[in-house]
Scaffold this active site. Sequence first.
Site, PDB file in Angstrom:
ATOM      1  N   VAL A 126     -70.121  37.260 -46.708  1.00  0.00           N
ATOM      2  CA  VAL A 126     -68.585  37.038 -46.864  1.00  0.00           C
ATOM      3  C   VAL A 126     -68.195  37.602 -48.213  1.00  0.00           C
ATOM      4  O   VAL A 126     -66.998  37.450 -48.304  1.00  0.00           O
ATOM      5  CB  VAL A 126     -68.080  35.778 -46.641  1.00  0.00           C
ATOM      6  CG1 VAL A 126     -68.348  35.405 -45.191  1.00  0.00           C
ATOM      7  CG2 VAL A 126     -68.875  34.653 -47.459  1.00  0.00           C
ATOM      8  N   GLU A 127     -69.088  37.803 -49.101  1.00  0.00           N
ATOM      9  CA  GLU A 127     -68.906  38.584 -50.247  1.00  0.00           C
ATOM     10  C   GLU A 127     -68.966  39.760 -50.387  1.00  0.00           C
ATOM     11  O   GLU A 127     -68.161  40.697 -50.145  1.00  0.00           O
ATOM     12  CB  GLU A 127     -69.439  37.501 -51.509  1.00  0.00           C
ATOM     13  CG  GLU A 127     -69.213  35.845 -51.578  1.00  0.00           C
ATOM     14  CD  GLU A 127     -69.294  34.992 -52.340  1.00  0.00           C
ATOM     15  OE1 GLU A 127     -70.315  35.394 -53.263  1.00  0.00           O
ATOM     16  OE2 GLU A 127     -68.835  34.015 -52.482  1.00  0.00           O
TER      17      GLU A 127
END
Lengths: 333, 333
Positions: A126-127
């Site tokens: 998610v980064e």
Amino acid sequence: MKVFSAIAVGAISIAVLTPTYAEQVRHEPVQVIQPYISEEPAKVELGKQLFFDPRLSMSGIISCNTCHNLSYGGTDNLKTSIGHKWQAGPVNSPTVFNSSLQIAQFWDGRAVDLQEQAAGPIAANVEMAMPHSLAVDVIQSIPGYREQIAAIYGTDQVTLDHITDAIAEFEKTLVTPNSPFDQWLKGDDNAITAQQLAGYELFKSVGCVSCHFGEALGGKSFMKMGLVQPYESDSPAQGRFDVTGNEMDRFTFKVPTLRNVALTYPYFHDGAAETLEEATQVMGQLQLGRNFTEDELASLVAFMESLTGERPELTLPFLPESGPDTPRPDPFK
Amino acid sequence: MKVFSAIAVGAISIAVLTPTYAEQVRHEPVQVIQPYISEEPAKVELGKQLFFDPRLSMSGIISCNTCHNLSYGGTDNLKTSIGHKWQAGPVNSPTVFNSSLQIAQFWDGRAVDLQEQAAGPIAANVEMAMPHSLAVDVIQSIPGYREQIAAIYGTDQVTLDHITDAIAEFEKTLVTPNSPFDQWLKGDDNAITAQQLAGYELFKSVGCVSCHFGEALGGKSFMKMGLVQPYESDSPAQGRFDVTGNEMDRFTFKVPTLRNVALTYPYFHDGAAETLEEATQVMGQLQLGRNFTEDELASLVAFMESLTGERPELTLPFLPESGPDTPRPDPFK
Ligand code: HEC
Ligand code: HEC
Ligand code: HEC
Ligand code: HEC
Ligand SMILES: [Ca+2]
Ligand SMILES: [Ca+2]
């Protein structure tokens, strides 16, 4: 923790000290921040470049600075971060300013230090969503990085450790000394207002300082969020419990630093509190079982505003050019 | 176009001139870039802050610098840009370095100047997706911006024109003088290699320079992409035709600058050419009906590499804090 002069001296006798270089003279549960003078400036420069380099992400547009914007207070000022492919992260992005002054990294403390931490976001889906092996290949393929790493670490073979070590060394320079409150700690009575001083007295007397203490006013312990009254959150984060699996640790979070807290809105691990007033009211109720009056709130907030320090002036780095074999970013992967 | 000394002087007689401040001495279809000294430094500073400010986007994470990264060559080095909600833009992001030296802005020239241009990406749904009225409200609500605008424009009422005028003034400072080729133009025979010089001679003799001329080696005219042989692209962009509706303008694009072209890969409006070699081969075939030998290609590319100038050293701006009424970003809107 830094050694400081514990003698409480009257304002008059210390007026000759210039605030910037003075030592702390007031004996308080909060200590001044010391500037960090790195012994490895080349490593700091490398780390800065990496911190700003979107090629550490799969998409080629997300860098550490996207979520820890050094033009702001070291965060993205969003409720929760936006990462690879526009995914919303589960928690609010903490500041990288003064993060070196903490006992551990992440809200749940799952990384022991900045170097261990830096490996996380690169690979986190998610980064930056960048497999570590690919991140290493990218850096290895960029001549300008290869040269710097050879000069600093004495090897032609780039490793993830080089990358994270350099980023960590850069992050150590991201301290913010000389806030008005630090100037007051160093003896300058005029550095903060009467309201700010009243706020600080209240901060100590009601017990905020039992959790938010030390140089960073936080970062030194894990505490339950919702000690007196439970905290309602729509975030899945369970704090330290996610690391230890220990029932006692459920909803226990690293006490965040209050340094530069005026710049790091919104607040709490879920970013649910929009303003410092709101966060302070919640802290009073949930951690201390108190309802603050308007006046009390205003002075607590005013005190916390005196914790905004001097961010380092940074020259925007020029990033070394990709080489012919540099793997190209793939935003849609 | 700048006035320059048209006297072709031998290398020896000009050796006393320091390259940085010297005048152009060679009479060529390419002119040296002059540094831009703004008469309005406060406006430049304001424009810089706005250029780096993600609050000009609906999501709060996209700034001009996301797609025109000043740590790179003023682009994002992606095939086509990623904008709001991870949408892929239709075309490759051109550099903002030296963009002021062009007759018009955008690949199809639909904006007459930098100020008109800057309004585009703020509102464009695939870029920052921020309605202009909301962008103005955000800037109006930030005390630090209000103060700067009052000081510069003498009004309390922020308008879109203030925002774009300041950004444009900042962008004018983004020129890159003193490339090796410019030093050669100023008379320093040793500033470029024999191969680079051979490349430049070829660049003139085969006719590249008929389109890529002037200070920016481009930016001064619109030309058909695929003059001799059609260009195949999966991009929907039709170039100037999209602006004029004129059949003659179909697939006519603003000739891009070749300044810093080594840094602005991938190439063409659709970002389809990954390397400078590839772009050059395509240019030879499609614009001039020529197949370059390896040697010719290598010297053309070497010449273009001598066009990398000095990017201005920028201090990372500290962005003014949001006020209590600042509309918060909405990444998922
Ligand atoms: C997409 C957003 C995003 C990106 C990119 C990102 N971070 Fe973070 N960062 C976060 C979030 C969210 C957290 C909190 C995560 C948690 O605690 O579980 C965090 C936590 C941290 C922390 C811990 C701070 C503390 O007080 O606990 C540090 C240090 C940090 N990041 C540095 C970096 C570095 C270095 C990079 C680049 C290599 C980076 N981050 C990339 C969002 C991001
Ligand atoms: C029992 C420990 C404890 C006490 C007492 C306490 N805090 Fe906290 N504080 C925390 C923890 C833990 C968090 C993080 C909670 C979270 O994010 O879920 C926090 C978060 C905060 C935040 C938000 C910081 C950020 O960056 O998100 C502020 C502001 C704050 N505290 C101020 C105060 C004030 C003011 C007081 C006193 C009125 C106080 N705290 C009392 C433990 C405590
Ligand atoms: C999401 C990516 C993105 C963002 C954000 C963005 N741009 Fe652009 N920019 C582009 C693309 C793509 C083009 C080319 C569009 C076209 O020609 O149709 C462009 C074109 C330009 C041009 C024209 C250059 C030339 O040579 O024609 C300038 C100048 C520019 N942008 C400046 C800005 C400024 C100032 C901002 C912020 C207010 C900004 N851009 C925000 C992607 C972006
Ligand atoms: C008839 C006009 C014309 C001629 C002749 C010409 N070009 Fe171009 N050049 C263009 C146009 C128009 C584009 C933009 C095409 C596009 O993006 O679709 C371009 C694009 C380029 C690019 C890519 C720039 C970028 O940033 O994407 C390079 C490199 C280039 N030209 C080099 C050359 C070289 C070298 C020659 C000679 C071998 C040459 N050109 C001859 C008009 C011309
Ligand atoms: Ca926050
Ligand atoms: Ca390009």
